[in-house]
Design an enzyme around this catalytic site. Structure first.
Site, PDB file in Angstrom:
ATOM      1  N   LEU B  39       0.813  -1.221   0.000  1.00 51.11           N
ATOM      2  CA  LEU B  39       0.000   0.000   0.000  1.00 51.11           C
ATOM      3  C   LEU B  39       0.842   1.266   0.000  1.00 51.11           C
ATOM      4  O   LEU B  39       1.911   1.314   0.610  1.00 51.11           O
ATOM      5  CB  LEU B  39      -0.931  -0.011   1.217  1.00 51.11           C
ATOM      6  N   GLU B  41       0.349   5.892  -0.595  1.00 48.71           N
ATOM      7  CA  GLU B  41      -0.531   7.018  -0.322  1.00 48.71           C
ATOM      8  C   GLU B  41      -1.763   7.036  -1.253  1.00 48.71           C
ATOM      9  O   GLU B  41      -2.825   7.546  -0.894  1.00 48.71           O
ATOM     10  CB  GLU B  41       0.281   8.318  -0.444  1.00 48.71           C
ATOM     11  N   HIS B  43      -3.461   4.337  -2.218  1.00 50.68           N
ATOM     12  CA  HIS B  43      -4.431   3.475  -1.535  1.00 50.68           C
ATOM     13  C   HIS B  43      -5.019   4.179  -0.309  1.00 50.68           C
ATOM     14  O   HIS B  43      -6.216   4.096  -0.037  1.00 50.68           O
ATOM     15  CB  HIS B  43      -3.763   2.176  -1.080  1.00 50.68           C
ATOM     16  N   GLY B 152      -8.716   3.782  -7.941  1.00 55.00           N
ATOM     17  CA  GLY B 152      -7.885   4.906  -8.374  1.00 55.00           C
ATOM     18  C   GLY B 152      -7.954   5.097  -9.883  1.00 55.00           C
ATOM     19  O   GLY B 152      -8.017   4.129 -10.642  1.00 55.00           O
TER      20      GLY B 152
END
Lengths: 300, 300
Positions: B39, B41, B43, B152
Site C-alpha cells: 500500500l 498514499e 491506496h 484509483g
C-alpha cells in the site's frame, strides 16, 4: 401480488422489505424462481418449493441473448395473462416481468462464461446459449439477491453450469435443483411441447420411455455399461421415424465429463446422467435421467 | 481492526453487522477498497474516501488470474506487516486478506468478460488481464456486498471496464473513481515504482511531465488536435533513452473509442483521456490525464 418491470424498482422493494423485517428482528428470506414464462406445472412445482421463503419472486423474461440466430426466440410461446393467473394462484409475492429494454437498456458488453461444462450437450448444439443463461441469471441474482433460487432438473446442464458459476464467483445464494415434472404418460413438461403436432407428440414419448427403460435396466442388471445404456437409448429413439437425434450422452454429473464406454454404471462412484436432445420437426426437446448413488433417482 | 481470510467468514460477518444495525433502525453502509497490497498514499486516499461509510473493508489480494504468463506475478512486491500497519493507521474496520486457495479453492471455470472496452490500451498489451480483474472484483463484490467501491483513476481503463460490468450485470454497488495521487515531482504512485533504479525513475518522470505539458497545451491552444497531443507525448517520451513505449493513446472516456486525429479536443463533447504505458527495463508503468468538459481535470 405485486408486478414489477424495472430492475431498480425490484432491487429497492426487496431492500425495503428486508430492512423492515430486520427492524423487527427477523431475517427475511427471498426465494427466486427464474422462468421464461408460458408457465406449466413444472414451474408451479418450483414456486411451491420457493414458498419456504418469506418472499417468493417469480421472474418471467424471454431472454434474447440465450437464443441463437436460427433459434425460436420470435415464436417462443408467451401468455402473460395466463402466467399472472397461475402466479396469483400459487401465491407468488412479486412477479418480475421486465421488457427487453429494462433488462438490456443497451446491448450488454459483459458476458459470464463457464468453461468446460458448457462445451458438451446443449452447449455444443447451441453455441453461446449458456453465456446468455449465466449472464441473465447473474443479473437476476444481482437484482433480487435471493437466498434460494429454484431450477428444474429438466435443464440439468443449466443446473450444473449455474452451480459452478455460483461457487466460482462466491455468489451468496443457494441453488435448489427440483425434480422434472411429467405428464401422466411420462412426457417431461416444457413450454416448447406446444409446438408439437399430435403425431410428433406421440413419437416424442420415446424420450421418457427409453430413459425409464434405461433406468430399470440399470436397476436389474448391475453390469450395465455406459455404452450399453447409450446403445439402448439410441436404438429406441431411432426407431421413431420423426425423431432426429441431436445427442444421446452418458456423462458424470455435475461435472459433465465423459465416462469410458466400458464403465459399469454401478461401479462409478459419483452420479451419472443420461441426457437426450431430439428434434421432432423443428422442435427440439430435451430430457434426462439421473443415476444417483444415494438411490434418490428421479423416477420417470 | 479485524483480519479475515475466508470469503464465507467475511460474508457472514458483514451480514451480521448489517442485521444488527437494521434491528436498531440504521442502514449500514459498507465501503470496499480492493487492492493488491504493498500500500501507498494512493491506496490511503481511497481508504479515506471510504470512511464516509459505516464499515470500511480493505481487501489485499494479489490476484493471479489477472497476470499473464510472462508478467510479474512472482515478483510483485508484498509486505503484509507494513500494509496492516497502514490499514490500522487509516482506521480500516476489516482487512480481507485471503490466500490464493481461499479465493480459488479450485481453478475458476467462470470468467467475466467485458467486450470492446478491453480490446485497447492495457487490454491489448495484456491479453486476459481484464477478464481476471472483472472476475476477481465480481467475487469481492459478492463476498462484501459493498454500497460503494473505491478505485484509483491511475487504472482508468479498469474504472471504465468495471463501470460497464456493474451496469450490464445490475450490480447494486456504486463505483467511486478517485484522483491519481502523485509524488511531489509528479510521479504517479504505484506499487511497481519500487522496481525502478535511480536512473529509470528519473527518466520515468517524463510520463507525468509530458501529460502535464499536454494538459497545459490544450488549456492554452483550444485548437489542439488529438494527433498533435499524441505527437507531443510520443516525442517527449522517445527523448528518454531508457523509455520503451507500449502505447500512447488519445481516446474517448469512458467508452475508450478512438477519435479522429484531426478532432480538436475542445470541440469534442464528451471526456477524453490521454493514456500512456511505457516500459523502463522490465518495469511497465502507466499514467493518464483526463480532459473533462466540466473543468474538473485531475491536475498533475
Amino acid at each position: 401480488m405485486m408486478i414489477i418491470k424495472e430492475p431498480k424498482e425490484l432491487q429497492q422493494e426487496l431492500k425495503r422489505r428486508r430492512f423492515e423485517a430486520a427492524k423487527q428482528g427477523r431475517e427475511l428470506t427471498v426465494g427466486l424462481v427464474p422462468t421464461m414464462g408460458y408457465l406449466h406445472e413444472g414451474h408451479a412445482s418450483l414456486i411451491r418449493k420457493a414458498r419456504a421463503n418469506d418472499v417468493v419472486v417469480l421472474s418471467i423474461f424471454v431472454n434474447p441473448i440465450q437464443f441463437g440466430p436460427n433459434e425460436d426466440l420470435d415464436r417462443y410461446p408467451r401468455d402473460a395473462a395466463r402466467d399472472l393467473a397461475l402466479a396469483e394462484k400459487e401465491c407468488v409475492d412479486i412477479v418480475f416481468m421486465p421488457e427487453v429494454q429494462h433488462m438490456y437498456p443497451q446491448p450488454t458488453k459483459t458476458k459470464i462464461q463457464v468453461e468446460g461444462l458448457t462445451s458438451s450437450l446443449c452447449g455444443a448444439s447451441r453455441p453461446g446459449h449458456f453465456d446468455g443463461v449465466t449472464t441473465v441469471v447473474a443479473k437476476l441474482f444481482h437484482i433480487t439477491k435471493p437466498d434460494f433460487a429454484y431450477f428444474g432438473m429438466k435443464d440439468a446442464q443449466q443446473v450444473a453450469v449455474l452451480s459452478q458459476m455460483v461457487a466460482d464467483l462466491n455468489m451468496d445464494v443457494q441453488l435448489v435443483p427440483c425434480p422434472i415434472v411429467r405428464e401422466s404418460d411420462g412426457m417431461a413438461l416444457s413450454s416448447r411441447n406446444v409446438y408439437l403436432n399430435e403425431e410428433q407428440r406421440s413419437q416424442a414419448l420415446v424420450l421418457s420411455a427409453s430413459l425409464k427403460e434405461a433406468y430399470e435396466l440399470v436397476q436389474e442388471q448391475k453390469s450395465t455399461t455406459a455404452a450399453e445404456l447409450k446403445k439402448l437409448l439410441t436404438e429406441r429413439i431411432e426407431a421413431k421415424p420423426l425423431a432426429e437425434i441431436d445427442y444421446v450422452e452418458v456423462l458424470t454429473f455435475p461435472e459433465l465429463e465423459p465416462i469410458s464406454e466400458q464403465t459399469r454404471l454401478s461401479d462409478y462412484e459419483g452420479d451419472i446422467i443420461a441426457a437426450l436432445a431430439v428434434k421432432f420437426g423443428s422442435t427440439r426437446l430435451i430430457d434426462n435421467m439421473l443415476f444417483q448413488k444415494k438411490d434418490v433417482a428421479l423416477h420417470v
